[in-house]
Design a protein around this motif. Structure first.
Motif, PDB file in Angstrom:
ATOM      1  N   ILE A 206     -59.341  33.980 -11.319  1.00 51.26           N
ATOM      2  CA  ILE A 206     -58.643  35.185 -10.891  1.00 51.26           C
ATOM      3  C   ILE A 206     -57.824  34.826  -9.664  1.00 51.26           C
ATOM      4  CG2 ILE A 206     -58.945  37.511  -9.939  1.00 51.26           C
ATOM      5  CD1 ILE A 206     -61.533  37.701 -11.563  1.00 51.26           C
ATOM      6  N   LEU A 208     -56.354  35.777  -6.532  1.00 51.02           N
ATOM      7  CA  LEU A 208     -56.461  36.875  -5.561  1.00 51.02           C
ATOM      8  C   LEU A 208     -55.182  37.007  -4.746  1.00 51.02           C
ATOM      9  CD1 LEU A 208     -60.112  36.201  -4.424  1.00 51.02           C
ATOM     10  CD2 LEU A 208     -59.311  38.154  -5.754  1.00 51.02           C
ATOM     11  N   SER A 210     -52.025  37.583  -5.449  1.00 45.51           N
ATOM     12  CA  SER A 210     -50.906  38.092  -6.244  1.00 45.51           C
ATOM     13  C   SER A 210     -50.484  39.442  -5.677  1.00 45.51           C
ATOM     14  CB  SER A 210     -51.330  38.255  -7.708  1.00 45.51           C
ATOM     15  OG  SER A 210     -52.246  39.326  -7.821  1.00 45.51           O
ATOM     16  N   LEU A 212     -50.222  42.223  -7.247  1.00 47.53           N
ATOM     17  CA  LEU A 212     -51.098  43.287  -7.738  1.00 47.53           C
ATOM     18  C   LEU A 212     -52.434  43.291  -7.007  1.00 47.53           C
ATOM     19  CD1 LEU A 212     -50.406  43.224 -11.578  1.00 47.53           C
ATOM     20  CD2 LEU A 212     -49.975  45.121 -10.012  1.00 47.53           C
ATOM     21  N   MET A 213     -52.955  42.109  -6.706  1.00 51.66           N
ATOM     22  CA  MET A 213     -54.221  42.050  -5.977  1.00 51.66           C
ATOM     23  C   MET A 213     -54.050  42.587  -4.554  1.00 51.66           C
ATOM     24  SD  MET A 213     -56.994  41.301  -7.467  1.00 51.66           S
ATOM     25  CE  MET A 213     -57.690  40.554  -8.941  1.00 51.66           C
ATOM     26  N   LEU A 215     -51.923  44.882  -3.749  1.00 47.72           N
ATOM     27  CA  LEU A 215     -51.815  46.332  -3.932  1.00 47.72           C
ATOM     28  C   LEU A 215     -53.207  46.947  -4.139  1.00 47.72           C
ATOM     29  CD1 LEU A 215     -49.863  48.755  -4.264  1.00 47.72           C
ATOM     30  CD2 LEU A 215     -49.707  48.190  -6.698  1.00 47.72           C
ATOM     31  N   ALA A 216     -54.046  46.230  -4.899  1.00 42.30           N
ATOM     32  CA  ALA A 216     -55.412  46.714  -5.145  1.00 42.30           C
ATOM     33  C   ALA A 216     -56.189  46.840  -3.841  1.00 42.30           C
ATOM     34  CB  ALA A 216     -56.137  45.768  -6.104  1.00 42.30           C
ATOM     35  N   ALA A 217     -55.890  45.954  -2.894  1.00 43.77           N
ATOM     36  CA  ALA A 217     -56.602  45.966  -1.623  1.00 43.77           C
ATOM     37  C   ALA A 217     -55.820  46.739  -0.563  1.00 43.77           C
ATOM     38  CB  ALA A 217     -56.875  44.537  -1.174  1.00 43.77           C
ATOM     39  N   GLY A 218     -55.216  47.845  -0.983  1.00 47.05           N
ATOM     40  CA  GLY A 218     -54.594  48.762  -0.038  1.00 47.05           C
ATOM     41  C   GLY A 218     -53.187  48.406   0.398  1.00 47.05           C
ATOM     42  N   GLY A 219     -52.607  47.331  -0.144  1.00 48.95           N
ATOM     43  CA  GLY A 219     -51.244  46.945   0.230  1.00 48.95           C
ATOM     44  C   GLY A 219     -50.207  47.811  -0.470  1.00 48.95           C
ATOM     45  N   ASN A 222     -44.247  45.939  -4.409  1.00 54.23           N
ATOM     46  CA  ASN A 222     -42.905  45.448  -4.083  1.00 54.23           C
ATOM     47  C   ASN A 222     -41.871  46.034  -5.037  1.00 54.23           C
ATOM     48  OD1 ASN A 222     -43.672  43.825  -1.928  1.00 54.23           O
ATOM     49  ND2 ASN A 222     -44.397  42.250  -3.358  1.00 54.23           N
TER      50      ASN A 222
END
Lengths: 222, 385
Positions: A206, A208, A210, A212-213, A215-219, A222
């Motif tokens: 996986i 981490l 990227s 999308l990752m 974004l998954a962690a609150g970012g 783009n």
């Protein structure tokens, strides 16, 4: 020391024995014989799609991969070379054949050398291999040998078929011996698209790092 | 551990009687099923969200508020709430309202939805499904935790000085489960926020989910919410129960064979072998369910699909009797004795209030007087500046 290679024959023939299987076997035998001459030990495993027909149909309409089908997938995952052989029905490869390859993960066969073969009752189907089947194997990012095998009824008594089998066998052995698959996979695997659990359940890395990752962690996207 | 029932809300022809229930009949039936879920001693009832026939559940909070009003202990939830095609602002508002009306007896499970035509009906694009889900939840998470939100993202109109009302009950946001069957990014998001992860494992072989749940647990620990064993995991399940297992097989087979999604496909016995489906005696269902924690680790919530594929209401109610009386009590006892002591308690509103406030009273936001312009300036609430 001799190098060990696994050749997997996939046959969509339905008779027992079928001419489709027979053509594949003649090719596999030539690959084994040529291998021995070149200090390569080639073991041959065969997948008879006929025996997987029900599981293939189930897999097409659900996410359910049966036990025999899973075995076939695992066998292909470990293949160093593949002989894929089908009867021609209604001017195309057997639906059993295309269905099987459509079920596989997109990245299962990347860079594997493949020899294609088809049988038919008439020579009018002769271009099915080059015109139709190659596209499927290009999509799967395999490397298909230049010589395609096709046998209509009259070809079985023609020595030219034997010559073409020899050609395809040598091409396959050359690709296997060259280590093309290993080079591509070792040095370029990450450049192909993968999904979590793809490549027959083996692609588990996986990334981490990227977008999308993040974004998954609150970012933010783009 | 919590046990519950989840429904897809499908309206399916009963293959035995040939009858298709009307929407009105099926909606009445689901309320009865939810009430029955509480009566037989289960903890949770959850409903799906769909926007096309043959499903009825397009407005889950309306249904769940009604069910909450007719029950005393039951937690109402979703399976799933669409985090892609719903505006996260509306999710924040609707589910906070439900939380107040249900006195905290609710949570929700977020999912992306995989029906491509639904997306454009709501102005979205399925090809953007994953970033849309991730961004929408990032916003939803803030809307329930910050009184005033300034926000700008890729997919939604920006927000300036927006307050989602009502504020969550006791200023404690509803608990969120992130449902996923294959997407590591969703597991990552659940882990990042310390939310629950729900693997609806009813269709696919267990190995697939073992990997995803393990990843979620590792990331949950990585983000400092607790140990891997303390992560909050929920699982799906599916059962058909009869006193004699042969009766269960015979009775359920026609429904299995024609069920949406997996019908007309695998043989029931093969499906039972490879998925959590149990068709058999109470003891067989118990034995199979007890294997789940061995594969996935100790977990907090076990949901069962009991009412799909055209099973008539009478049968479903009878199934719930068997589930509630003969299966779940044994499961509770057995799991309690086997469970790792580190395992987190299942999420409840009361527990989350306690975690946030201890013995102190919970915050009860009271708005400032209407000044005719409550969208600019300081805090809209009396207790904050």
């Amino acid at each position: 020391m001799t190098a060990q290679f696994r050749l997997v024959v996939v046959s969509a023939g339905t008779g027992d024995p079928s001419s489709t299987r027979l053509l594949a076997d003649r090719l596999a035998q030539r690959v084994t014989a040529l291998g021995t001459r070149k200090q390569l030990t080639v073991s041959v495993q065969t997948i008879e799609l006929r025996e997987l027909a029900a599981e293939i149909a189930t897999a097409l309409v659900s996410t359910h991969i049966g036990a025999k089908l899973q075995n076939a997938i695992t066998t292909l995952h470990h293949a160093d070379g593949i002989v894929a052989s089908t009867p021609v029905y209604k001017a195309g490869a057997s639906g059993l054949f295309t269905s099987f390859f459509q079920i596989l993960d997109n990245d299962l066969l990347i860079a594997k050398p493949v020899a294609l073969a088809a049988t038919a009752g008439t020579a009018r189907h002769a271009l099915v291999v080059d015109d139709q089947m190659r596209g499927l194997f290009a999509y799967l990012r395999t490397i298909v040998v230049p010589t395609s095998l096709f046998a209509a009824t009259e070809d079985w008594t023609d020595s030219a078929l034997t010559k073409r089998i020899d050609r395809a066998a040598l091409e396959l052995v050359a690709l296997m011996a060259a280590g093309f698959e290993k080079t591509v996979r070792d040095e370029s695997w990450d450049r192909y698209q993968h999904e979590f659990g793809s490549a027959g359940g083996t692609e588990l890395s996986i990334d981490l790092d990227s977008d999308l990752m993040r974004l998954a962690a609150g970012g933010s996207a783009n | 551990m919590q046990f519950g029932v989840f429904s897809v809300s499908d309206i399916t022809r009963d293959p035995v009687s040939g009858e298709t229930p009307s929407e009105a009949e099926r909606i009445d039936a689901i309320v009865r099923i939810a009430e029955k879920t509480e009566e037989v001693g289960l903890d949770v009832f959850a409903i799906g969200e769909h926007h096309n026939p043959p499903f009825f559940s397009s407005a889950p909070t309306t249904l769940l508020a009604h069910i909450a009003a007719k029950t005393q202990r039951l937690i109402v939830s979703t399976a799933t709430t669409l985090i892609t095609t719903n505006d996260p602002v509306r999710i924040a508002e609707e589910y906070a309202m439900l939380q107040h009306l249900a006195k905290g007896r609710m949570d929700l499970m977020l999912g992306r939805g995989n029906t491509a035509p639904v997306y454009p009906w709501f102005g979205q694009d399925i090809r953007q499904s994953l970033p849309l889900a991730l961004e929408n939840y990032n916003l939803l998470h803030r809307l329930w935790r910050e009184d005033v939100v300034d926000w700008e993202g890729k997919f939604r109109t920006p927000l300036q000085g927006f307050t989602s009302t009502p504020r969550p009950l006791d200023d404690v946001p509803p608990f969120v489960w992130h449902g996923s069957i294959r997407t590591p990014e969703i597991a990552e998001q659940a882990a990042y926020y310390g939310d629950g992860f729900f693997a609806n494992n009813i269709f696919w072989p267990k190995e697939h989910y073992m990997r995803l749940i393990k990843f979620y647990r590792q990331r949950y620990a990585h983000y400092g919410h607790g140990t891997e064993k303390q992560a909050i995991v929920g699982l799906g399940g599916q059962a058909y129960i009869a006193k004699r297992s042969q009766d269960a097989l015979n009775e359920f087979r026609p429904y299995f064979n024609e069920a949406p999604v997996y019908g007309h496909g695998p043989k029931m016995e093969d499906f039972m072998e490879m998925t959590p489906l149990s068709v058999g005696s109470p003891q067989e269902v118990i034995d199979k369910t007890l294997t789940f924690r061995e594969h996935f680790g100790d977990y907090q919530r076990q949901m069962f699909l009991m009412d799909h594929a055209g099973l008539p209401l009478k049968t479903v109610l009878n199934q719930l009797d068997l589930l509630g009386e003969e299966v779940v009590p044994v499961l509770r006892k057995e799991i309690e004795s086997r469970q790792d002591p580190q395992t987190a308690k299942p999420p409840t509103h009361a527990g989350r209030v306690r975690d946030k406030y201890g013995d102190q009273p919970a915050r009860q936001p009271r708005p400032n007087a209407n000044r005719g312009d409550n969208v600019t300036g300081g805090s809209p609430y009396q207790d904050t500046k």
